[in-house]
Design a protein around this motif. Structure first.
Motif, PDB file in Angstrom:
ATOM      1  N   ILE A 266       0.831  -1.214   0.000  1.00  0.00           N
ATOM      2  CA  ILE A 266       0.000   0.000   0.000  1.00  0.00           C
ATOM      3  C   ILE A 266       0.864   1.262   0.000  1.00  0.00           C
ATOM      4  O   ILE A 266       0.453   2.307  -0.512  1.00  0.00           O
ATOM      5  N   SER A 267       2.057   1.175   0.547  1.00  0.00           N
ATOM      6  CA  SER A 267       2.928   2.350   0.592  1.00  0.00           C
ATOM      7  C   SER A 267       3.650   2.568  -0.739  1.00  0.00           C
ATOM      8  O   SER A 267       4.091   3.672  -1.032  1.00  0.00           O
ATOM      9  N   ARG A 268       3.772   1.499  -1.549  1.00  0.00           N
ATOM     10  CA  ARG A 268       4.541   1.593  -2.784  1.00  0.00           C
ATOM     11  C   ARG A 268       3.682   1.619  -4.050  1.00  0.00           C
ATOM     12  O   ARG A 268       4.209   1.831  -5.143  1.00  0.00           O
ATOM     13  N   CYS A 269       2.390   1.379  -3.941  1.00  0.00           N
ATOM     14  CA  CYS A 269       1.557   1.293  -5.147  1.00  0.00           C
ATOM     15  C   CYS A 269       1.338   2.669  -5.765  1.00  0.00           C
ATOM     16  O   CYS A 269       1.368   3.697  -5.081  1.00  0.00           O
ATOM     17  N   ASP A 270       1.132   2.696  -7.065  1.00  0.00           N
ATOM     18  CA  ASP A 270       0.876   3.941  -7.785  1.00  0.00           C
ATOM     19  C   ASP A 270      -0.605   4.315  -7.738  1.00  0.00           C
ATOM     20  O   ASP A 270      -0.952   5.493  -7.666  1.00  0.00           O
ATOM     21  N   PHE A 271      -1.453   3.284  -7.824  1.00  0.00           N
ATOM     22  CA  PHE A 271      -2.897   3.516  -7.734  1.00  0.00           C
ATOM     23  C   PHE A 271      -3.484   2.536  -6.726  1.00  0.00           C
ATOM     24  O   PHE A 271      -3.040   1.387  -6.623  1.00  0.00           O
ATOM     25  N   LEU A 272      -4.491   2.988  -6.032  1.00  0.00           N
ATOM     26  CA  LEU A 272      -5.155   2.181  -5.017  1.00  0.00           C
ATOM     27  C   LEU A 272      -6.644   2.136  -5.346  1.00  0.00           C
ATOM     28  O   LEU A 272      -7.281   3.180  -5.534  1.00  0.00           O
ATOM     29  N   ILE A 273      -7.199   0.936  -5.466  1.00  0.00           N
ATOM     30  CA  ILE A 273      -8.621   0.772  -5.756  1.00  0.00           C
ATOM     31  C   ILE A 273      -9.265   0.044  -4.582  1.00  0.00           C
ATOM     32  O   ILE A 273      -8.823  -1.044  -4.199  1.00  0.00           O
ATOM     33  N   ILE A 274     -10.291   0.650  -4.018  1.00  0.00           N
ATOM     34  CA  ILE A 274     -10.952   0.059  -2.859  1.00  0.00           C
ATOM     35  C   ILE A 274     -12.431  -0.119  -3.158  1.00  0.00           C
ATOM     36  O   ILE A 274     -13.115   0.832  -3.571  1.00  0.00           O
ATOM     37  N   GLU A 275     -12.914  -1.319  -2.964  1.00  0.00           N
ATOM     38  CA  GLU A 275     -14.344  -1.608  -3.115  1.00  0.00           C
ATOM     39  C   GLU A 275     -15.007  -1.461  -1.750  1.00  0.00           C
ATOM     40  O   GLU A 275     -14.733  -2.227  -0.830  1.00  0.00           O
ATOM     41  N   GLU A 276     -15.876  -0.470  -1.619  1.00  0.00           N
ATOM     42  CA  GLU A 276     -16.527  -0.214  -0.331  1.00  0.00           C
ATOM     43  C   GLU A 276     -17.869  -0.967  -0.279  1.00  0.00           C
ATOM     44  O   GLU A 276     -18.931  -0.424  -0.570  1.00  0.00           O
ATOM     45  N   ILE A 277     -17.791  -2.231   0.107  1.00  0.00           N
ATOM     46  CA  ILE A 277     -19.029  -2.979   0.245  1.00  0.00           C
ATOM     47  C   ILE A 277     -19.161  -3.564   1.644  1.00  0.00           C
ATOM     48  O   ILE A 277     -20.137  -4.221   1.944  1.00  0.00           O
ATOM     49  N   LEU A 278     -18.158  -3.284   2.483  1.00  0.00           N
ATOM     50  CA  LEU A 278     -18.189  -3.828   3.837  1.00  0.00           C
ATOM     51  C   LEU A 278     -18.473  -2.727   4.845  1.00  0.00           C
ATOM     52  O   LEU A 278     -17.969  -1.610   4.717  1.00  0.00           O
ATOM     53  N   PRO A 279     -19.275  -3.000   5.864  1.00  0.00           N
ATOM     54  CA  PRO A 279     -19.502  -2.013   6.923  1.00  0.00           C
ATOM     55  C   PRO A 279     -18.227  -1.794   7.734  1.00  0.00           C
ATOM     56  O   PRO A 279     -17.283  -2.587   7.667  1.00  0.00           O
ATOM     57  N   GLU A 280     -18.215  -0.745   8.524  1.00  0.00           N
ATOM     58  CA  GLU A 280     -16.997  -0.365   9.251  1.00  0.00           C
ATOM     59  C   GLU A 280     -16.520  -1.450  10.212  1.00  0.00           C
ATOM     60  O   GLU A 280     -15.323  -1.647  10.400  1.00  0.00           O
ATOM     61  N   TYR A 281     -17.463  -2.195  10.825  1.00  0.00           N
ATOM     62  CA  TYR A 281     -17.045  -3.215  11.789  1.00  0.00           C
ATOM     63  C   TYR A 281     -16.204  -4.297  11.116  1.00  0.00           C
ATOM     64  O   TYR A 281     -15.311  -4.884  11.715  1.00  0.00           O
ATOM     65  N   ALA A 282     -16.480  -4.548   9.814  1.00  0.00           N
ATOM     66  CA  ALA A 282     -15.697  -5.556   9.112  1.00  0.00           C
ATOM     67  C   ALA A 282     -14.266  -5.074   8.900  1.00  0.00           C
ATOM     68  O   ALA A 282     -13.315  -5.845   9.004  1.00  0.00           O
ATOM     69  N   TRP A 283     -14.117  -3.770   8.630  1.00  0.00           N
ATOM     70  CA  TRP A 283     -12.776  -3.216   8.508  1.00  0.00           C
ATOM     71  C   TRP A 283     -12.042  -3.294   9.843  1.00  0.00           C
ATOM     72  O   TRP A 283     -10.840  -3.534   9.888  1.00  0.00           O
ATOM     73  N   ASN A 284     -12.766  -3.087  10.918  1.00  0.00           N
ATOM     74  CA  ASN A 284     -12.136  -3.150  12.238  1.00  0.00           C
ATOM     75  C   ASN A 284     -11.652  -4.557  12.558  1.00  0.00           C
ATOM     76  O   ASN A 284     -10.668  -4.740  13.268  1.00  0.00           O
ATOM     77  N   HIS A 285     -12.363  -5.567  12.037  1.00  0.00           N
ATOM     78  CA  HIS A 285     -11.914  -6.945  12.239  1.00  0.00           C
ATOM     79  C   HIS A 285     -10.603  -7.197  11.503  1.00  0.00           C
ATOM     80  O   HIS A 285      -9.766  -7.972  11.958  1.00  0.00           O
TER      81      HIS A 285
END
Length: 547
Positions: free
Chosen positions: A468-487
């Motif tokens: 993530i620190s070295r990539c040129d482009f970052l693509i994120i699919e936001e289909i998960l609620p915040e609690y899933a990210w916290n897991h």
């Protein structure tokens, strides 16, 4: 002699009509729908495209020919037969549909071999009906529209059994031909050997084969020929492929011992054909015709005991099922014509409904509540391929264009690095497929949320932070609620720490819902479950990608 020729001509004409109909139907469906390849399908497409470019540029010198021979070995040791035969179809255009249409070659082999088996074991009418039946079994025609290697396997297994049913091994030429077919079959998929074992048993059970020295000598010769053809590939597999094969088996484990029974009923045959198949098993066993029924039962048991179960794995047995049903139907002397016409009519109607059912409004769609409806089927059954997936591919093309336009301004790099964080494999596969078609200089890294959640390994955490620190482009699919990210704390933490390094370029919205909703993109039920709405895909650019 004339009657014999006439029957052959009639059978060939009928099978030609089946192939023509199947080809036109598949072409119409694949061009109407925007069927997205799965992750494996993209890997296959990439390798086929590589084969095509290599073969197109081949020259008559040693190095060029040696390079072309290396095409036989896929990077992940996939059997090469399908990839080689599919490559010329890209001359029609670098498109997934052209590659999938290469299944028509194996469909032709499958139908003629099925006819030959039915004709030899029964009569030519049984052979024709068996060829028709195998062409209208849902699992067969559905998987002919998917980019898989199992269709080539099915055709080669059917052709092998047909040659063994002919049983002309006193001929050297016939033995040579059979050896070539077995060698090519072994290059279609490793599972070919499982299907070959009962075929070999059929040879040894035939009266007179074991005691005839000439036949046994020719049999040894054909095994030598087959081994010579397949030896190079399997030598490489034995050297480096077994550990990967073992890990592959452990990734997808289904412990349900009745998986294939349920699949036959709900997806692969459906109830009418399944009941006929069950009745044909009883009929043949009662008549003392044991081999074919026991072959099918034995193969189903073997695959049911395997930890890795998918619909496509048992595709070759449908040739045997078609022959069993056709033999059973023609056993009814008084009502055979009526039964045949009813079966043909039902097969055609079921084929049309399953293949083109998505054209009906949702409230009037046949089989609405069954597993063959788009959305009720699982991906591996192949029945999802006829779904009109709206603008899914177009939306991913928009993502590609955003990245491409921004990269042009930063062309000091030879290759850009994209990190994709997604849960939906459709996003991963479609982006990768378009990368190949659009010839983008991209190195794509995939981080699947589910995988990250179930494997909270320190090494994975560090690798992700580095990516993530070295990539040129970052693509994120936001289909998960915040609690899933916290897991998945390490994903969330790494993204938060590096967030100031990225600029948001655009949010691309993907609409999805169930059939019948206007202006919505419909996803497979296995992916969107009971919800419908919008998936946002965020496209970020690294600030330090110099302009």
């Amino acid at each position: 002699m004339f009657k014999r020729f006439d029957k052959r001509l009639l059978a060939a004409f009928f099978i030609f009509i089946l192939i023509l109909f199947q080809g036109l139907s598949n072409y119409a469906i694949l061009n109407k729908s925007q069927y997205c390849l799965d992750v494996n399908g993209v890997i296959y497409f990439d390798f086929i495209n590589h084969n095509f470019k290599t073969l197109k540029n081949i020259r008559l010198d040693f190095d060029s020919i040696l390079n072309a021979c290396n095409v036989l070995f896929a990077p992940d040791l996939k059997p090469p037969l399908f990839f080689i035969t599919a490559s010329p179809f890209l001359a029609l255009g670098i498109d997934k549909n052209n590659v999938i249409m290469s299944n028509l070659l194996y469909f032709t082999i499958l139908l003629f071999a099925t006819y030959g088996i039915g004709k030899k074991l029964y009569d030519y009418k049984t052979g024709i009906l068996a060829a028709f039946l195998v062409s209208v079994f849902p699992s067969v025609f559905a998987l002919s529209r998917v980019l898989i290697i199992d269709f080539a396997l099915s055709a080669m297994v059917a052709l092998t059994f047909f040659l063994f049913v002919l049983n002309q091994f006193d001929s050297f030429r016939f033995s040579l031909l059979t050896g070539i077919v077995i060698g090519l079959g072994a290059l279609s998929k490793q599972a070919y050997f499982i299907f070959f074992l009962p075929i070999a048993a059929y040879f040894f059970l035939q009266k007179g084969n074991l005691t005839n020295k000439k036949i046994m000598k020719n049999f040894a010769f054909l095994i030598f020929v087959a081994g010579a053809i397949a030896a190079g590939y399997y030598f490489k597999v034995l050297r480096s492929g077994l550990p990967d094969l073992y890990n592959n088996l452990q990734e997808r484990t289904f412990l349900n011992p009745f998986f294939y029974l349920e699949a036959l009923i709900n997806r692969q045959l459906l109830w009418v054909f399944f009941l006929l198949f069950f009745a044909s098993l009883i009929f043949h066993l009662k008549r003392g015709k044991y081999f074919l029924p026991l072959m099918v039962i034995g193969l189903l048991v073997i695959f049911s005991l395997s930890v890795n179960k998918q619909d496509r794995f048992i595709l070759p047995i449908f040739t045997y099922i078609a022959v069993l049903i056709a033999g059973f139907v023609f056993a009814f002397i008084r009502y055979r014509k009526l039964l045949v016409w009813i079966l043909v009519l039902f097969g055609v109607i079921q084929y049309l409904v399953i293949s083109f059912g998505y054209l009906f409004p949702a409230d009037y769609r046949f089989f609405r509540n069954s597993s063959v409806v788009p959305g009720g089927s699982i991906i591996e059954s192949g029945l999802f391929s006829m779904v009109n997936e709206g603008d899914w591919e177009n939306r991913m093309e928009e993502v590609i264009k955003i990245i491409s336009d921004n990269f042009v301004q930063s062309a000091h790099r030879k290759k850009i690095k994209i990190l994709l964080i997604a849960q939906d494999p459709r996003i991963i596969a479609t982006l990768d497929y378009l990368r190949i078609v659009k010839k983008m200089p991209v190195k794509l890294y995939n981080t699947v949320i589910d995988q990250a959640y179930f494997m909270p390994d320190k090494k994975i955490n560090n690798d992700f932070s580095r990516q993530i620190s070295r990539c040129d482009f970052l693509i994120i699919e936001e289909i998960l609620p915040e609690y899933a990210w916290n897991h998945t704390k390490y994903l969330y933490k790494s993204f938060k720490q590096n967030f100031d390094k990225f600029i948001l370029l655009k949010i691309v919205k993907f609409h999805y819902s169930f059939p019948g909703k206007k202006d919505k993109l419909y996803l497979d039920n296995a992916l969107c479950k009971e919800s419908a709405g919008i998936t946002n895909v965020y496209v970020f650019k690294n600030k330090y990608l110099m302009e």
